[in-house]
Design a protein around this motif. Structure first.
Motif, mmCIF file in Angstrom:
data_model
loop_
_atom_site.group_PDB
_atom_site.id
_atom_site.type_symbol
_atom_site.label_atom_id
_atom_site.label_comp_id
_atom_site.label_asym_id
_atom_site.label_seq_id
_atom_site.Cartn_x
_atom_site.Cartn_y
_atom_site.Cartn_z
ATOM 1 N N SER A 259 0.847 -1.193 0.000
ATOM 2 C CA SER A 259 0.000 0.000 0.000
ATOM 3 C C SER A 259 0.880 1.239 0.000
ATOM 4 N N GLU A 260 0.302 2.368 -0.435
ATOM 5 C CA GLU A 260 1.064 3.607 -0.468
ATOM 6 C C GLU A 260 1.501 4.029 0.927
ATOM 7 N N GLU A 261 0.651 3.796 1.902
ATOM 8 C CA GLU A 261 0.973 4.118 3.289
ATOM 9 C C GLU A 261 1.179 2.817 4.065
ATOM 10 N N ASN A 262 2.197 2.801 4.910
ATOM 11 C CA ASN A 262 2.417 1.642 5.767
ATOM 12 C C ASN A 262 1.532 1.776 6.998
ATOM 13 N N LEU B 152 -11.324 -4.313 12.970
ATOM 14 C CA LEU B 152 -9.952 -3.817 13.034
ATOM 15 C C LEU B 152 -9.953 -2.296 13.060
ATOM 16 N N GLU B 153 -9.134 -1.719 13.906
ATOM 17 C CA GLU B 153 -9.021 -0.265 14.003
ATOM 18 C C GLU B 153 -7.641 0.160 13.515
ATOM 19 N N CYS B 154 -7.615 1.141 12.621
ATOM 20 C CA CYS B 154 -6.342 1.663 12.126
ATOM 21 C C CYS B 154 -5.660 2.442 13.240
ATOM 22 N N GLU B 155 -4.371 2.254 13.411
ATOM 23 C CA GLU B 155 -3.647 2.963 14.462
ATOM 24 C C GLU B 155 -3.310 4.393 14.062
ATOM 25 N N THR B 156 -3.476 4.713 12.786
ATOM 26 C CA THR B 156 -3.208 6.066 12.303
ATOM 27 C C THR B 156 -4.514 6.840 12.208
ATOM 28 N N TYR B 157 -4.520 8.049 12.734
ATOM 29 C CA TYR B 157 -5.711 8.893 12.668
ATOM 30 C C TYR B 157 -5.895 9.444 11.252
#
Length: 382
Positions: free
Chosen positions: A113-116, A139-144
């Protein structure tokens, strides 16, 4: 503009006015004793006037910014929306193809993916009957922020899970939102001031539903099925239709189905509220393109498609804005598509634009029975 009258108090103007009060028989040239004596005070005054202008600008909502804007809108009970995290559904299996069992807190990383991004398990996925589904987890993304909304695909386990065969994100459940910008906060303030929410009116439903996490726009239809009925059609912060899980969550907050009309949600007593999402309308575009020398249609196709997608996105962002009598409308104009295509560098001319095989604008249905949301489909250029 507000504060413009203060801009005349620059160092140059202040030192000039100060020196004009000094007798002409005194040396007033730059570097002279009197000039050097007055200059520091004029510098300080110029800085003070510059700061004074900022004070004046930050007095008004239309010109304030940052924390000053936050304090002004707080007077109306509004607070800036903070960035949130995306919540998605993932499916997991063991080597023997049985549903995997995961622990809350297990972490996974995206692949290619473009973002890790990293997602962690926050609980088991529940179906419409509130029954846990084996092998499916939230699943919750750790990045806001909205960066976590886009990825759908395979995951790489960070937490060791014995005999794990597949791990994949399949569905976006609750889209994240970015931190609200000054412009967005200012617009929301002005909307709140102009539309006073009270006693279950349209403005109150609009405000309460927009404040729910994951909701981007809403259309409100009062008395859609008789007195005391309200229909609220919602889209997410990515301005797409929402999943059933989001509809059920908002329904429970506004007017729980099992206690409809009893006032156990945010809706007043006697209001029976139905939460829904619009129907997705695929918009296919055909156009004849002439390009400048050195360009080909194939080279420009992706950029043209992105330009059209940005136009449709701008329409979806205004999907929940009504007129003075609470009527909603959305039209896809061929002239606007023409303008967007011509804005692409390398395009010389465009003609014969068809929307869904018709040489006419596309008027979407926005009423209490049917609400539609445009989504770009196929773009054919010749």
């Amino acid at each position: 503009m507000i504060g413009d009258e203060i801009e005349k108090y620059t160092f140059e103007n202040l030192i000039k006015e100060a020196l004009e009060k000094v007798p002409d028989n005194v040396d007033k040239r730059e570097g002279s004793i009197i000039y050097d004596a007055l200059a520091p005070a004029c510098y300080q005054l110029a800085e003070m006037y510059m700061n004074l202008k900022n004070v004046v600008l930050n007095t008004f909502v239309t010109t304030s910014y940052g924390e000053y804007l936050e304090q002004r809108v707080l007077e109306q009970g509004l607070r800036r929306y903070e960035a949130t995290k995306a919540i998605k559904k993932g499916t997991f299996t063991f080597e023997d193809d049985t549903p995997a069992v995961l622990q809350v807190g297990s972490r996974f990383a995206t692949i290619m993916s473009e973002e890790n991004l990293i997602y962690k398990v926050i609980g088991q996925y529940l179906n419409e009957e509130k029954v846990p589904v084996k092998g499916e987890y939230l699943l919750e993304c750790e990045t806001y922020g909205t960066v976590g909304n886009g990825y759908i695909g395979d995951l790489l386990p960070i937490t060791y899970i014995n005999n794990l065969k597949t791990a994949k994100i399949t569905t976006l459940i609750t889209p994240a939102r970015d931190k609200e910008t000054d412009e967005e906060l200012r617009d929301r303030y002005i909307l709140t001031v102009n539309q006073k929410p009270f006693g279950g009116n349209v403005a109150q439903y609009d405000q309460e539903i927009r404040n729910i996490e994951g909701i981007g726009e809403v259309q409100i239809y009062p008395t859609w099925n008789g007195g005391g009925t309200v229909k609220c059609s919602i889209i997410d912060t990515e301005f797409n239709i929402v999943e059933d899980e989001v509809i059920n969550r908002v329904q429970s907050l506004i007017d729980p189905v099992e206690n409809s009309g009893e006032g156990l949600g945010l809706a007043p007593i006697g209001h029976k509220v139905k939460i829904c999402t619009p129907t997705k309308v695929i918009v296919n575009i055909q156009a004849k393109i002439q390009v400048l020398n050195g360009y080909t249609i194939e080279q420009l196709k992706e950029e043209i498609k992105q330009a059209i997608e940005k136009y449709l996105l701008s329409l979806r962002k205004n999907w929940g804005i009504s007129d003075d009598v609470n009527r909603y409308s959305l039209t896809i104009y061929r002239s606007q598509i023409t303008a967007k295509i011509l804005g692409v560098i390398g395009v010389a001319n465009v003609s014969e634009i068809k929307i869904n095989n018709k040489l006419e604008d596309l008027v979407l249905l926005e009423n209490s029975i049917t609400q539609q949301l445009p989504v770009l489909g196929e773009v054919v250029l010749s």
